[in-house]
Enzyme design. Structure first.
Site, short mmCIF file in Angstrom:
data_model
loop_
_atom_site.label_atom_id
_atom_site.label_comp_id
_atom_site.label_asym_id
_atom_site.label_seq_id
_atom_site.Cartn_x
_atom_site.Cartn_y
_atom_site.Cartn_z
N ASP A 1 0.86 -1.17 0.00
CA ASP A 1 0.00 0.00 0.00
C ASP A 1 0.91 1.24 0.00
OD1 ASP A 1 -2.36 1.64 0.44
OD2 ASP A 1 -1.63 1.85 2.49
N ASP B 1 -1.88 -0.69 5.86
CA ASP B 1 -2.14 -0.11 7.18
C ASP B 1 -3.56 0.37 7.37
OD1 ASP B 1 -1.95 2.11 5.44
OD2 ASP B 1 -1.43 3.41 7.12
N THR C 1 0.01 5.02 1.15
CA THR C 1 -0.07 5.97 2.26
C THR C 1 0.09 5.27 3.60
OG1 THR C 1 -1.59 7.32 0.95
CG2 THR C 1 -1.51 7.73 3.32
#
Length: 692
Positions: free
Chosen positions: A379, A583, A381
């Site tokens: 991922d 996250d 960000t």
């Protein structure tokens, strides 16, 4: 019910589709049923054993009571810890018997050794009656023959080693169930709604479609819906991956799981409870985890089907020789002790060391699967980037102001608004300037979801979005439109500064790439990773820029939560073994569907719950450390496996041929087992910190 004797019954249990698999909860709930004296779980064959008072209940009543149970509601935290405590007591008891039995008179030695081994013998008998020959049956036979021959040291040593393995397994069982129970509940148990023109607080479970839900600053949005009124700045990073807060006003779509950072909204509830996007993701995750668990249980059953080979050798040795000592020796030389203990101990030792090094591994199988990975998917960000904005450009349109002056001017106003991510980034940038100049100003005015305003030297200063400064404040942007367009094309977040009725300058912010992101990618490639990809809900141009900067093999951008899991499934179908690193809440389905999931330290609770491995430090480099650890521990296990097969095969052949008697076989077998375990611990010490 699969087996019963007076006062004791054994039930095979399956959890319904979509239900959480929680054996500790089931055992505790069953122990509270009327007439039940004790309940224990044989999890590897999905069975629950109940001992009960026949005067109070019977097998039929118990079966009906079990079907009616909701074990999750009956479980408390102390009961969840009961299994490790029970295993610890069994380990302590077996150790005491091992050391003390030799001090007792011979008749008492037999009695105390038989009592110590009775749980093992009972389980072996039950396994034999319901599942045929399993590893437990072989263990029971070996201990039984040792007791029959009066070899209490061998019997008690075997029992102690088996208790040790069970204790290690129990104490390192996943603890994510407790977190899951909380996640499947609303973010808050109480919610404010508008009823008859008044704001009232009600239970979250009482919210229905059509309610007007009031959400203020700092609260998590509990429903999916549309804003009816109000203005707010909403953080959707956990859902979309976009690091900059999103302004919301009347008509805007608001998603459950997002956080109101400032402002206030009245939201028309369109989806509530299990129909919200957060609840649907949670359900998807839970079903994915259950499927993964079924595959692991099939592997355990396959291992048990190999056990009859030892019995066949023992029987053959007796038929050929007619000497009962040969099968007794063969049964002492089984492979199960070393194979069943060396591997979990290697994993557990590595997991313990990983935890001390900032990596939480939730299960031994996670390390095994991580060692098999050939594709890493990240991922963006909060994973490859810090998840925090920083000022990367300061463009002043007035020659009397330097870029540093512009930053400090904006920071002088924004410091009163420093709980907002954009304000925090500007204030931090000002601290990094040469003199960190402060501009005196009058009282600061906050305009929700737009920006801030004040007065300096009699002139109005405004800092905020283009819409706020241009449309609401009426400041002309025509001369600087090209600069704005360029910054937007570069994927940057723009903060405009107006002073005295004109555009003084622009601050451009961007999520910062982690300092060691590139080094982590290189280290993963050195470990044999064939492909590294980026998946993000962010814009295509930002994803392309980051992919090129890090030298990734590809990227997918502007994705919804279900898109990420779909792409993982498509890659799984091609045979790729994927490690997904994320996250956010939107990463949870992909984390569950990947071969192994890794969650960042500051990730959303749902991401950390779903992942097989959680980084305990906010350091992307720990991903490569975890991969290196997995490769190293598999090397340790491979070494112990070869030693086990080689040594035990030699002992087995010698025992079957009559070259070794039962006592010699026992000494060599147990001695080699201990040696293998010590070797595992020695090598595991290096595996705990492979980069050290």
């Amino acid at each position: 019910m699969v087996h019963a004797i007076p006062g004791r019954a054994r039930f095979r249990c399956l959890f319904a589709a979509g239900k959480r698999v929680d054996w500790a909860a089931l055992r505790h709930a069953a122990s509270l049923l009327d007439g039940v004296g004790s309940a224990r779980v044989v999890g590897r064959i999905q069975c629950l054993v109940l001992e009960y008072d026949r005067r109070v209940t019977d097998e039929t009543i118990l079966r009906g009571s079990l079907l009616a149970l909701d074990p999750v509601e009956r479980l408390d935290e102390r009961a969840a810890e009961a299994n490790p405590i029970g295993a610890g007591r069994a380990l302590a008891a077996s150790l005491a018997v091992l050391f003390c039995a030799g001090l007792l008179p011979k008749p008492l030695r037999f009695a105390i050794s038989l009592v110590a081994a009775s749980p093992l013998l009972r389980e072996a008998a039950e396994d034999l009656g319901t599942d045929g020959v399993t590893a437990r049956v072989l263990e029971g036979l070996a201990v039984s023959m040792s007791l029959a021959r009066g070899d209490y040291v061998v019997a008690n040593t075997t029992n102690f080693l088996l208790s040790l393995g069970e204790y290690l397994s129990e104490t390192t069982t996943r603890r994510s169930d407790r977190l899951l129970r909380g996640l499947l509940q609303p973010a808050s148990e109480r919610v404010w709604v508008l009823r008859d023109g008044r704001e009232v607080e009600i239970d979250a479970g009482s919210v229905v479609i059509g309610d007007t839900v009031i959400v203020a600053a700092g609260a998590v949005v509990p429903v999916d819906g549309r804003a009816l009124s109000g203005r707010a700045s909403v953080n959707e990073a956990a859902l979309t991956g976009e690091s900059a807060p999103v302004p919301k006003s009347r008509g805007a779509l608001v998603m459950s799981g997002s956080i109101v950072q400032e402002g206030r909204l009245a939201i028309y509830a369109e989806n509530v409870g299990s129909e919200t996007i957060t609840a649907r993701i949670a359900d998807y995750v839970e079903r994915s985890l259950a499927v993964k668990g079924q595959a692991q249980m099939e592997s355990a059953r396959l291992a048990d089907r190999l056990v009859p080979t030892i019995l066949s050798v023992a029987g053959g040795a007796w038929l050929v020789s007619g000497d009962w000592r040969r099968p007794a020796s063969v049964l002492q030389a089984d492979y199960s002790c070393a194979l069943k203990l060396a591997t979990p101990i290697a994993f557990k030792f590595a997991m313990y060391g990983a935890g001390r090094s900032g990596i939480l591994v939730k299960g031994a199988d996670a390390l095994e699967r991580l060692a098999e990975v050939d594709t890493f998917i990240f991922d963006k960000t909060g994973t490859l980037t810090t998840g925090s904005l920083e000022v990367v450009d300061a463009i002043a349109f007035d020659a009397s102001f330097t870029p540093e002056d512009l930053i400090c001017l904006a920071a002088s106003i924004e410091e009163h608004y420093s709980f907002h991510p954009l304000a925090m980034a500007v204030v931090e940038a000002a601290r990094s300037t040469t003199d960190n100049r402060h501009f005196d100003h009058q009282e600061v005015e906050f305009i929700v979801a737009h920006g801030v305003a004040s007065v300096i030297d009699g002139k109005r200063i405004v800092v905020g979005s283009q819409h706020f400064v241009e449309d609401d404040e009426g400041i002309d942007f025509s001369e600087h439109r090209a600069v704005l367009d360029r910054l937007y094309d570069e994927g940057k977040t723009v903060l405009c500064v107006g002073f005295g009725g004109r555009l003084l300058g622009i601050l451009a912010l961007r999520d910062r790439l982690r300092d060691n992101a590139a080094a982590t990618i290189r280290q993963l490639r050195s470990l044999g990773t064939k492909r590294i990809l980026l998946l993000t809900g962010d814009r295509d141009d930002r994803a392309a820029e980051l992919s090129m900067e890090l030298g990734l093999d590809g990227y997918y951008a502007e994705l919804l939560p279900e898109d990420k899991s779909r792409i993982v499934d498509e890659l799984n179908a091609t045979g790729a073994r994927i490690a997904f690193v994320g996250d956010g809440i939107n990463d949870a389905p992909a984390l569950a569907r990947a071969h192994v999931g890794l969650a960042m330290h500051r990730g959303a609770d749902m991401a950390r719950m779903t992942a097989d491995i959680v980084l305990l430090e906010d350091d992307i480099g720990r991903v490569a450390d975890a991969a290196m650890l997995a490769h190293e521990v598999m090397r340790v296990i491979s070494t112990s496996f070869r030693l086990t097969i080689g040594l035990n095969t030699s002992i087995l052949l010698a025992a079957a041929s009559g070259m070794l008697g039962p006592l010699a076989t026992s000494v060599l077998h147990n001695g080699s087992t201990i040696a293998i375990l010590l070797n595992v611990l020695r090598q595991g010490a290096g595996a705990r910190n492979p980069i050290g």
